[in-house]
Design an enzyme around this catalytic site. Sequence first.
Site, PDB file in Angstrom:
ATOM      1  N   LYS A   1      33.997  73.746 -44.170  1.00 18.87           N
ATOM      2  CA  LYS A   1      32.835  72.986 -44.632  1.00 18.87           C
ATOM      3  C   LYS A   1      33.232  72.253 -45.905  1.00 18.87           C
ATOM      4  O   LYS A   1      33.627  72.878 -46.892  1.00 18.87           O
ATOM      5  CB  LYS A   1      31.660  73.944 -44.882  1.00 18.87           C
ATOM      6  CG  LYS A   1      30.357  73.247 -45.269  1.00 18.87           C
ATOM      7  CD  LYS A   1      29.180  74.227 -45.219  1.00 18.87           C
ATOM      8  CE  LYS A   1      27.869  73.534 -45.554  1.00 18.87           C
ATOM      9  NZ  LYS A   1      26.711  74.460 -45.465  1.00 18.87           N
TER      10      LYS A   1
ATOM     11  N   ILE B   1      32.436  80.282 -35.500  1.00 19.27           N
ATOM     12  CA  ILE B   1      31.556  80.954 -34.544  1.00 19.27           C
ATOM     13  C   ILE B   1      31.514  80.125 -33.256  1.00 19.27           C
ATOM     14  O   ILE B   1      31.070  78.973 -33.272  1.00 19.27           O
ATOM     15  CB  ILE B   1      30.118  81.111 -35.100  1.00 19.27           C
ATOM     16  CG1 ILE B   1      30.115  81.813 -36.471  1.00 19.27           C
ATOM     17  CG2 ILE B   1      29.224  81.865 -34.096  1.00 19.27           C
ATOM     18  CD1 ILE B   1      30.554  83.254 -36.458  1.00 19.27           C
TER      19      ILE B   1
ATOM     20  N   TYR C   1      17.730  75.670 -36.950  1.00 17.63           N
ATOM     21  CA  TYR C   1      18.896  74.802 -37.168  1.00 17.63           C
ATOM     22  C   TYR C   1      20.027  75.522 -37.895  1.00 17.63           C
ATOM     23  O   TYR C   1      21.174  75.094 -37.844  1.00 17.63           O
ATOM     24  CB  TYR C   1      18.499  73.570 -37.989  1.00 17.63           C
ATOM     25  CG  TYR C   1      17.499  72.685 -37.285  1.00 17.63           C
ATOM     26  CD1 TYR C   1      17.931  71.752 -36.340  1.00 17.63           C
ATOM     27  CD2 TYR C   1      16.135  72.798 -37.543  1.00 17.63           C
ATOM     28  CE1 TYR C   1      17.020  70.947 -35.680  1.00 17.63           C
ATOM     29  CE2 TYR C   1      15.221  71.998 -36.882  1.00 17.63           C
ATOM     30  CZ  TYR C   1      15.662  71.069 -35.950  1.00 17.63           C
ATOM     31  OH  TYR C   1      14.772  70.278 -35.290  1.00 17.63           O
TER      32      TYR C   1
ATOM     33  N   LYS D   1      24.101  65.546 -44.487  1.00 19.16           N
ATOM     34  CA  LYS D   1      23.945  64.730 -45.690  1.00 19.16           C
ATOM     35  C   LYS D   1      24.780  65.292 -46.829  1.00 19.16           C
ATOM     36  O   LYS D   1      25.281  64.570 -47.666  1.00 19.16           O
ATOM     37  CB  LYS D   1      22.473  64.708 -46.119  1.00 19.16           C
ATOM     38  CG  LYS D   1      21.653  63.688 -45.321  1.00 19.16           C
ATOM     39  CD  LYS D   1      20.318  63.468 -45.981  1.00 19.16           C
ATOM     40  CE  LYS D   1      19.437  64.577 -45.809  1.00 19.16           C
ATOM     41  NZ  LYS D   1      18.504  65.259 -45.348  1.00 19.16           N
TER      42      LYS D   1
ATOM     43  N   ILE E   1      32.796  68.869 -36.394  1.00 18.86           N
ATOM     44  CA  ILE E   1      31.684  69.490 -35.662  1.00 18.86           C
ATOM     45  C   ILE E   1      30.350  68.909 -36.107  1.00 18.86           C
ATOM     46  O   ILE E   1      29.436  68.754 -35.318  1.00 18.86           O
ATOM     47  CB  ILE E   1      31.599  71.015 -35.913  1.00 18.86           C
ATOM     48  CG1 ILE E   1      32.918  71.710 -35.664  1.00 18.86           C
ATOM     49  CG2 ILE E   1      30.517  71.640 -35.039  1.00 18.86           C
ATOM     50  CD1 ILE E   1      32.886  73.189 -36.043  1.00 18.86           C
ATOM     51  N   SER E   2      30.231  68.641 -37.394  1.00 18.22           N
ATOM     52  CA  SER E   2      28.911  68.241 -37.872  1.00 18.22           C
ATOM     53  C   SER E   2      29.027  67.325 -39.094  1.00 18.22           C
ATOM     54  O   SER E   2      29.902  67.497 -39.937  1.00 18.22           O
ATOM     55  CB  SER E   2      28.114  69.503 -38.194  1.00 18.22           C
ATOM     56  OG  SER E   2      27.272  69.307 -39.291  1.00 18.22           O
TER      57      SER E   2
ATOM     58  N   VAL F   1      31.377  69.530 -41.417  1.00 17.63           N
ATOM     59  CA  VAL F   1      32.030  70.751 -40.966  1.00 17.63           C
ATOM     60  C   VAL F   1      33.069  70.378 -39.903  1.00 17.63           C
ATOM     61  O   VAL F   1      32.782  69.594 -38.993  1.00 17.63           O
ATOM     62  CB  VAL F   1      31.009  71.763 -40.403  1.00 17.63           C
ATOM     63  CG1 VAL F   1      31.703  73.025 -39.916  1.00 17.63           C
ATOM     64  CG2 VAL F   1      29.956  72.110 -41.457  1.00 17.63           C
TER      65      VAL F   1
ATOM     66  N   ASP G   1      16.489  78.645 -46.530  1.00 17.72           N
ATOM     67  CA  ASP G   1      16.486  77.462 -45.656  1.00 17.72           C
ATOM     68  C   ASP G   1      16.679  77.921 -44.212  1.00 17.72           C
ATOM     69  O   ASP G   1      17.407  77.316 -43.432  1.00 17.72           O
ATOM     70  CB  ASP G   1      17.587  76.481 -46.073  1.00 17.72           C
ATOM     71  CG  ASP G   1      17.467  75.131 -45.356  1.00 17.72           C
ATOM     72  OD1 ASP G   1      16.362  74.802 -44.872  1.00 17.72           O
ATOM     73  OD2 ASP G   1      18.475  74.412 -45.259  1.00 17.72           O
TER      74      ASP G   1
ATOM     75  N   ASP H   1      24.814  78.527 -43.278  1.00 13.30           N
ATOM     76  CA  ASP H   1      24.296  77.579 -44.270  1.00 13.30           C
ATOM     77  C   ASP H   1      23.581  78.302 -45.408  1.00 13.30           C
ATOM     78  O   ASP H   1      22.365  78.197 -45.569  1.00 13.30           O
ATOM     79  CB  ASP H   1      23.338  76.596 -43.554  1.00 13.30           C
ATOM     80  CG  ASP H   1      23.241  75.271 -44.296  1.00 13.30           C
ATOM     81  OD1 ASP H   1      23.847  75.143 -45.373  1.00 13.30           O
ATOM     82  OD2 ASP H   1      22.535  74.366 -43.797  1.00 13.30           O
TER      83      ASP H   1
HETATM   84  N1  LIG Z   1      31.192  79.006 -39.024  1.00 10.81           N
HETATM   85  C1  LIG Z   1      30.846  78.043 -38.161  1.00 10.81           C
HETATM   86  N2  LIG Z   1      31.281  78.086 -36.886  1.00 10.81           N
HETATM   87  C2  LIG Z   1      30.939  77.121 -35.993  1.00 10.81           C
HETATM   88  N3  LIG Z   1      30.168  76.074 -36.298  1.00 10.81           N
HETATM   89  C3  LIG Z   1      29.696  75.957 -37.561  1.00 10.81           C
HETATM   90  C4  LIG Z   1      30.007  76.935 -38.554  1.00 10.81           C
HETATM   91  N4  LIG Z   1      29.397  76.575 -39.719  1.00 10.81           N
HETATM   92  C5  LIG Z   1      28.750  75.446 -39.450  1.00 10.81           C
HETATM   93  N5  LIG Z   1      28.916  75.052 -38.169  1.00 10.81           N
HETATM   94  C6  LIG Z   1      28.349  73.851 -37.521  1.00 10.81           C
HETATM   95  O1  LIG Z   1      28.108  72.864 -38.494  1.00 10.81           O
HETATM   96  C7  LIG Z   1      26.699  72.583 -38.570  1.00 10.81           C
HETATM   97  C8  LIG Z   1      26.305  72.338 -40.020  1.00 10.81           C
HETATM   98  O2  LIG Z   1      26.593  73.476 -40.801  1.00 10.81           O
HETATM   99  P1  LIG Z   1      25.654  73.895 -42.002  1.00 10.81           P
HETATM  100  O3  LIG Z   1      26.324  74.990 -42.741  1.00 10.81           O
HETATM  101  O4  LIG Z   1      24.280  74.160 -41.471  1.00 10.81           O
HETATM  102  O5  LIG Z   1      25.677  72.599 -42.916  1.00 10.81           O
HETATM  103  P2  LIG Z   1      24.554  71.540 -43.348  1.00 10.81           P
HETATM  104  O6  LIG Z   1      24.345  71.814 -44.791  1.00 10.81           O
HETATM  105  O7  LIG Z   1      25.161  70.222 -43.064  1.00 10.81           O
HETATM  106  O8  LIG Z   1      23.307  71.812 -42.538  1.00 10.81           O
HETATM  107  C9  LIG Z   1      26.031  73.758 -37.909  1.00 10.81           C
HETATM  108  O9  LIG Z   1      24.803  73.412 -37.338  1.00 10.81           O
HETATM  109  C10 LIG Z   1      27.027  74.159 -36.859  1.00 10.81           C
HETATM  110  O10 LIG Z   1      26.899  73.334 -35.722  1.00 10.81           O
HETATM  111 MG   LIG Z   2      22.383  73.447 -41.878  1.00  6.32          MG
END
Ligand SMILES: Nc1ncnc2c1ncn2[C@@H]1O[C@H](COP(=O)(O)OP(=O)(O)O)[C@@H](O)[C@H]1O
Ligand SMILES: [Mg+2]
Length: 258
Positions: free
Chosen positions: A75, A147, A195, A58, A54-55, A62, A191, A207
């Site tokens: 994650k 989610i 986003y 840095k 999904i993502s 995820v 944070d 996050d």
């Molecule tokens: N529980 C979740 N369900 C769906 N998507 C998620 C979830 N957690 C993270 N994501 C996706 O992954 C992205 C990055 O997650 P995040 O926790 O913000 O990590 P980072 O530290 O890389 O910013 C989010 O913007 C979202 O798109």
């Molecule tokens: Mg984030």
Amino acid sequence: MNWNDEHEGISKVERREKDSDLKESLEGVFDAKTLRYLYDFMRKGVIKRFITNISQGKEARVYQAEGEKGYIAIKIFFTSSSEYYKTMPVYMEGDPRFSRLKRGDRREIVETWARKEFANLSEAYAVGVHVPKPLFVKGNVLIMQFIGGLGRPAPTLREVRLSYNSWSRAYKQIISDLQRLVVKAGLVHADLSEYNILFYRRPYIIDMGQAVMLSHPGAEEFLVRDLNNLNNFFSKKEIGLKDLVKEDLIKRWLASHR
Ligand SMILES: Nc1ncnc2c1ncn2[C@@H]1O[C@H](COP(=O)(O)OP(=O)(O)O)[C@@H](O)[C@H]1O
Ligand SMILES: [Mg+2]
């Protein structure tokens, strides 16, 4: 929920190819220890099948996967060299939950960070803040509720399009979660921005690795920054909310936390 929502129309061969691509990419990106944690989760049936990445951040990647009871989000924090080893300890400073940190050891720092995000999510979830339900953490791998609907991850607040009334409702819901987080859990996100909030029928805060306890010397400053980030976003032209919460309200939250 139907596991295969997302894969309707994809043949078995294509799916197998997709799975093996993903396996190869996991093996190319993560070290042996991380892969061992993942295989452990797969052996136990916690992770049934990886679906998609999904993502790519840095600090972490995820993935969406199929879990025991529905979709899960996985994650995985990077242990390879990175800037964030300098910033991570800043957000762990004086935190009695993570006081025995060996500063030199990168894997130890990252694993502590993953446990910290898990603990923060758990404390937030326990007091009713809308965050993904934390499910498991092992090493640098954190597993939580996914989610989103129909197999698609929810958009961030930054990406979603809503009507004026829905923005107004979303703002109130976030402020109420923020208050709960401070007053009931004694935590500051640190944070928070458009986003790090997902929207699936309502806002979900994500996050939480850097979230700190109110005893952290920077807690109040972080809370003010979080509120300012939110207010900046919600006052933007296309959203245009006017009744925004002011700083003095959050001072009262801080005072009311026992
Ligand atoms: N529980 C979740 N369900 C769906 N998507 C998620 C979830 N957690 C993270 N994501 C996706 O992954 C992205 C990055 O997650 P995040 O926790 O913000 O990590 P980072 O530290 O890389 O910013 C989010 O913007 C979202 O798109
Ligand atoms: Mg984030």
